[in-house]
Enzyme design. Structure first.
Site, PDB file in Angstrom:
ATOM      1  N   LYS A 184       0.878  -3.041  13.428  1.00  0.00           N
ATOM      2  CA  LYS A 184       0.556  -1.709  13.972  1.00  0.00           C
ATOM      3  C   LYS A 184       0.418  -1.829  15.486  1.00  0.00           C
ATOM      4  O   LYS A 184      -0.257  -2.739  15.974  1.00  0.00           O
ATOM      5  CB  LYS A 184      -0.747  -1.192  13.364  1.00  0.00           C
ATOM      6  CG  LYS A 184      -0.602  -0.880  11.900  1.00  0.00           C
ATOM      7  CD  LYS A 184      -1.861  -0.292  11.294  1.00  0.00           C
ATOM      8  CE  LYS A 184      -1.613   0.136   9.852  1.00  0.00           C
ATOM      9  NZ  LYS A 184      -0.912  -0.834   9.007  1.00  0.00           N
ATOM     10  N   ASP A 233       4.705  -0.473  11.834  1.00  0.00           N
ATOM     11  CA  ASP A 233       4.130   0.581  10.990  1.00  0.00           C
ATOM     12  C   ASP A 233       3.910   1.838  11.829  1.00  0.00           C
ATOM     13  O   ASP A 233       3.669   1.750  13.033  1.00  0.00           O
ATOM     14  CB  ASP A 233       2.762   0.136  10.436  1.00  0.00           C
ATOM     15  CG  ASP A 233       2.875  -0.948   9.363  1.00  0.00           C
ATOM     16  OD1 ASP A 233       3.988  -1.236   8.899  1.00  0.00           O
ATOM     17  OD2 ASP A 233       1.816  -1.489   8.998  1.00  0.00           O
ATOM     18  N   MET A 234       3.966   2.999  11.182  1.00  0.00           N
ATOM     19  CA  MET A 234       3.689   4.234  11.929  1.00  0.00           C
ATOM     20  C   MET A 234       2.264   4.674  11.629  1.00  0.00           C
ATOM     21  O   MET A 234       1.829   4.652  10.482  1.00  0.00           O
ATOM     22  CB  MET A 234       4.698   5.322  11.562  1.00  0.00           C
ATOM     23  CG  MET A 234       4.691   6.494  12.535  1.00  0.00           C
ATOM     24  SD  MET A 234       4.981   6.010  14.266  1.00  0.00           S
ATOM     25  CE  MET A 234       6.771   6.048  14.360  1.00  0.00           C
ATOM     26  N   ARG A 238      11.959   2.115   7.491  1.00  0.00           N
ATOM     27  CA  ARG A 238      11.163   2.286   6.264  1.00  0.00           C
ATOM     28  C   ARG A 238      10.686   3.740   6.236  1.00  0.00           C
ATOM     29  O   ARG A 238      10.049   4.204   7.174  1.00  0.00           O
ATOM     30  CB  ARG A 238       9.949   1.364   6.257  1.00  0.00           C
ATOM     31  CG  ARG A 238       9.104   1.537   4.963  1.00  0.00           C
ATOM     32  CD  ARG A 238       7.657   1.043   5.117  1.00  0.00           C
ATOM     33  NE  ARG A 238       7.584  -0.276   5.667  1.00  0.00           N
ATOM     34  CZ  ARG A 238       6.576  -0.691   6.456  1.00  0.00           C
ATOM     35  NH1 ARG A 238       5.579   0.113   6.779  1.00  0.00           N
ATOM     36  NH2 ARG A 238       6.577  -1.912   6.922  1.00  0.00           N
ATOM     37  N   THR A 270       7.399   3.361  -1.103  1.00  0.00           N
ATOM     38  CA  THR A 270       6.764   4.353  -1.983  1.00  0.00           C
ATOM     39  C   THR A 270       6.449   3.738  -3.344  1.00  0.00           C
ATOM     40  O   THR A 270       7.189   2.872  -3.815  1.00  0.00           O
ATOM     41  CB  THR A 270       7.679   5.589  -2.187  1.00  0.00           C
ATOM     42  OG1 THR A 270       7.019   6.525  -3.041  1.00  0.00           O
ATOM     43  CG2 THR A 270       9.038   5.235  -2.795  1.00  0.00           C
TER      44      THR A 270
END
Ligand code: FDA
Length: 316
Positions: A105, A139-140, A189, A235
């Site tokens: 992150k 990562d968002m 992703r 997911t």
């Protein structure tokens, strides 16, 4: 958004509580369902056992929203030590032939302090990861960080190439972001999104998020044919996985062009059955001591996970 989701997302951001709850033994035990352990060695051992099940791994050294440059540097250093530990654990036999990838992150690398600090730390990680041929997935996080995250990604990708993007289907802006990233040939992703966002920014209705996910997954699958980009679907939702599979099958898109990613500790049955059917599966393996906000987001996602916490509390 349900009350319990709002409540746990509020808790995930409560810095005072982070210290208190992290010290509770029963909370730490409950978090272990989602976290591989506190050390890189424990995470590597989990990745190793996955490769025996024909499943790939992506390792995440937990941490976010650091408040000093020294903490940001230390986080990047920990990743560099992780990369060296992955190299030392070679050979890796996996479906894609390579070692586990990394997830990070940017607020862990200092984004809240300045994008320059995060960029320098990410560049350091990308350079070291490149020696091993692995990718660093960024990562968002909350919507306030999206523009800065994409700018840092573009800069580091231009220099090293081995970074990949994460996008969140719940964001109203996401069709445009997916389009731009696909055009640039990014490995992406796609996730639904795990943060608390206002309705102007993110769809409040689950059905709209699901529809956006399917639409954007299809766009990414088309991009695998247009630019050779690699598509990743983060997911646990069997309906999202089925939608991607059906579209890929109908358009002759090979299994090697895309993968499904699950979070560690969730739907192991589905992970195994997909892998057996020849679908590429990768597990996101978080480890470290900074598990509190990650764990709270998992509780927010699913009320059943809260029962799991309570059961551990009663046993304490
Ligand atoms: P959703 O929560 O809508 O659930 C739909 C269905 O999936 C459920 O009805 C159930 O059938 C099944 N399911 C979901 N969770 C389950 C569970 N715990 N146990 C059993 N079944 C379950 N978010 C973000 O904002 N930024 C990021 O960078 C990432 N990164 C990331 C990586 C990976 C590999 C994953 C899997 C997820 C993320 N996320 C994320 C989190 C993501 O945004 C989202 O919050 C969760 O994946 C939950 O959404 P689902 O798509 O799983 O379905």
């Amino acid at each position: 958004m349900g009350i319990s989701r709002r409540f746990f997302l509020f808790l995930s951001r409560a810095k005072g509580l982070r210290k208190v709850v992290s010290g509770w033994g029963f909370a730490r035990r409950a978090a272990r369902r989602f976290v591989a352990g506190e050390t890189a060695a424990e995470a590597i051992a989990v990745a190793r056992s996955l490769s025996g099940r024909g499943i790939m791994a992506i390792l995440d050294h937990l941490g976010e929203n650091v408040s000093t440059e020294a903490e940001a540097t230390a986080a990047a250093d920990a990743y560099i030590a992780l990369i060296d530990a992955i190299a030392a654990a070679a050979p890796w036999q996996s479906v894609d032939g390579g070692p586990p990838h990394l997830a990070v992150k940017l607020t862990q690398l200092g984004l809240d302090l300045s994008p320059g600090i995060a960029e320098a730390n990410l560049a350091r990680m990308a350079a070291r990861a490149k020696t091993l041929g692995v990718t660093v997935a960024v990562d968002m996080e909350s919507s306030a960080t999206v523009d800065q995250t994409l700018a840092v990604l573009n800069a580091v990708r231009a220099e090293y190439g081995n970074v990949s993007a994460v996008v969140q289907a719940y964001l109203r802006r996401n069709d445009a972001d997916v389009e731009a990233l696909c055009a640039a040939g990014y490995a992406i992703r796609l996730v639904k999104g795990a943060y608390q966002e206002p309705a102007e920014v993110a769809y409040p209705a689950k059905s709209d998020v699901d529809a956006a996910y399917v639409r954007q997954a299809q766009r990414m699958l088309r991009a695998t044919q247009e630019t050779g980009a690699y598509a990743q679907f983060g997911t646990q939702d069997p309906r999202m996985v089925a939608a991607a599979r059906e579209y890929a099958a109908a358009h002759g898109i090979p299994n090697a062009a895309w993968e499904v990613q699950f979070l560690h500790g969730i739907r192991r049955d589905l992970q195994d059955s997909l892998a057996r059917e020849g679908i590429r599966v990768r597990i996101y393996i978080p480890y470290g001591t900074e598990w509190y906000p990650y764990f709270m987001r998992r509780l927010a996602e699913r009320p059943a996970n809260v029962w799991f916490l309570l059961k551990n509390a009663m046993r304490a």
